[in-house]
Design an enzyme around this catalytic site. Sequence first.
Site, PDB file in Angstrom:
ATOM      1  N   GLY A 199       0.790  -1.231   0.000  1.00 27.57           N
ATOM      2  CA  GLY A 199       0.000   0.000   0.000  1.00 27.57           C
ATOM      3  C   GLY A 199       0.820   1.278   0.000  1.00 27.57           C
ATOM      4  N   HIS A 200       1.902   1.298   0.791  1.00 25.90           N
ATOM      5  CA  HIS A 200       2.596   2.582   0.966  1.00 25.90           C
ATOM      6  C   HIS A 200       3.390   3.020  -0.255  1.00 25.90           C
ATOM      7  CE1 HIS A 200       6.891   1.407   1.992  1.00 25.90           C
ATOM      8  NE2 HIS A 200       6.308   0.238   2.112  1.00 25.90           N
ATOM      9  N   CYS A 324      24.916   1.514   3.720  1.00 31.26           N
ATOM     10  CA  CYS A 324      25.985   1.524   4.700  1.00 31.26           C
ATOM     11  C   CYS A 324      26.075   0.148   5.352  1.00 31.26           C
ATOM     12  CB  CYS A 324      25.711   2.576   5.751  1.00 31.26           C
ATOM     13  SG  CYS A 324      27.125   2.855   6.788  1.00 31.26           S
TER      14      CYS A 324
HETATM   15  N1  PLP Z   1       9.732  -5.351  -2.975  1.00 30.76           N
HETATM   16  C1  PLP Z   1      10.168  -4.222  -3.548  1.00 30.76           C
HETATM   17  C2  PLP Z   1      10.527  -4.243  -4.996  1.00 30.76           C
HETATM   18  C3  PLP Z   1      10.265  -3.049  -2.800  1.00 30.76           C
HETATM   19  O1  PLP Z   1      10.695  -1.936  -3.386  1.00 30.76           O
HETATM   20  C4  PLP Z   1       9.910  -3.082  -1.432  1.00 30.76           C
HETATM   21  C5  PLP Z   1      10.039  -1.881  -0.608  1.00 30.76           C
HETATM   22  O2  PLP Z   1      10.860  -1.020  -0.859  1.00 30.76           O
HETATM   23  C6  PLP Z   1       9.448  -4.295  -0.880  1.00 30.76           C
HETATM   24  C7  PLP Z   1       9.377  -5.415  -1.681  1.00 30.76           C
HETATM   25  C8  PLP Z   1       9.038  -4.392   0.547  1.00 30.76           C
HETATM   26  O3  PLP Z   1       7.812  -3.768   0.739  1.00 30.76           O
HETATM   27  P1  PLP Z   1       7.346  -3.357   2.211  1.00 30.76           P
HETATM   28  O4  PLP Z   1       8.146  -2.160   2.598  1.00 30.76           O
HETATM   29  O5  PLP Z   1       5.896  -3.037   2.076  1.00 30.76           O
HETATM   30  O6  PLP Z   1       7.590  -4.527   3.080  1.00 30.76           O
END
Ligand code: PLP
Length: 397
Positions: A199-200, A324
């Site tokens: 969602g975010h 890092c």
């Molecule tokens: N997969 C990808 C390609 C992502 O960019 C991210 C988050 O940056 C995730 C999985 C993980 O998602 P979440 O932060 O909702 O766990």
Amino acid sequence: MNEIYLDNNATTRVAPEVLDEMLPVLRDHYGNPSSMHSFGGGVGALLKKARERTAEALSCRPDEIVFTSCGTEGDNTAILSALRANPDKKHMVTTRVEHPAVLSLAKHLETRGVEVTYLGVDDAGRLDLDELRRSLRKDTAVVSVMYANNETGVVFPVPEIADMVRRRGILFHTDAVQAVGKIPISLADLPADFLVLSGHKLHAPKGVGALYVRRGTLFRPFLIGGHQERGRRAGTENTPGIVALGKAMELAAMGIVDENTRVRALRDRLEAGLLSSIPDSVRNGDPDNRLPNTTSIAFKYVEGEAILLLLDTFGICASSGSACTSGSLEPSHVLRAMGVPFTYAHGSIRFSLSRYTTDADVDAVLREMPGIIARLREMSPFSAATGDAGGKPACTR
Ligand code: PLP
């Protein structure tokens, strides 16, 4: 100072329309959807609507959607389910450029007796589909290939890959966390067993995601407990988050074509402006198959972290291509897999735009970046004045 937010692949602002639908659920509709009383039942109806909206945006059935807490949970659930449903198969295929939500799980699984094949990419971040085909075995339980890369925005030909994998009777999972909401995805044309979104990344809040499980695909839950999500994901539902995700999916589906055109034009102006005004700068990744909102640019002889700190003084938020680890700045695994030379990879910056990005935001970056890079190069021990410490850029297109 208002922030100039160009870090939308890290997370996004909650859309006002999403917040409007979510707040009454937090404030008023706090019942448990599993309760017998009608107060809880009303919340169940909101969940149903969110599930329908999510399914419609992806062209799948509502009962194929399982709400989760985040993308990481979805990725872990899909891959572990595939392995548990096929206990006699101990091989998995994935790529070297996956997000840690898949890559770290794969490394962990190697310590538990699973053999993992990691597919490489070329200097533009592209997969070799023949190598993928050759990696498939009789004992392959699952292939997990991301839809779009979070650092470079490179989009893999996932429908073609899914087709190749499933024809061999192997389960296929795609981490579509960066793709959903940014490019059209139709599960009617994509024969995946699992697809994950978060969602975010698409203007809903943090703490909610969804896992698509194709009807008929054998499934083993990750969280075991109550009967929520038809027994596929235990735990009382994050009802405000799920309602928000449903609305965000609807908004994305409605606006995706127009937004793509607008955001792509802004991204292209930003990218072209930076590449033409700053010497020794190159784009990372395949320009032809990319998310419309993302550009990753490498600036030779400078540290990405230093660029970010100076950008921050102007209120500009972006990301670097380094992480890092144990006190030293290492170029990311994605840029290393692409073979980007160290002198470039260290100075790689990702700008990721959204529907809220404006012309003024792009102007601000174009105004400030040349001065920032010139200043840092003056201080760099590897700058042109002292000689070239690294090779040629991996990808200049
Ligand atoms: N997969 C990808 C390609 C992502 O960019 C991210 C988050 O940056 C995730 C999985 C993980 O998602 P979440 O932060 O909702 O766990």
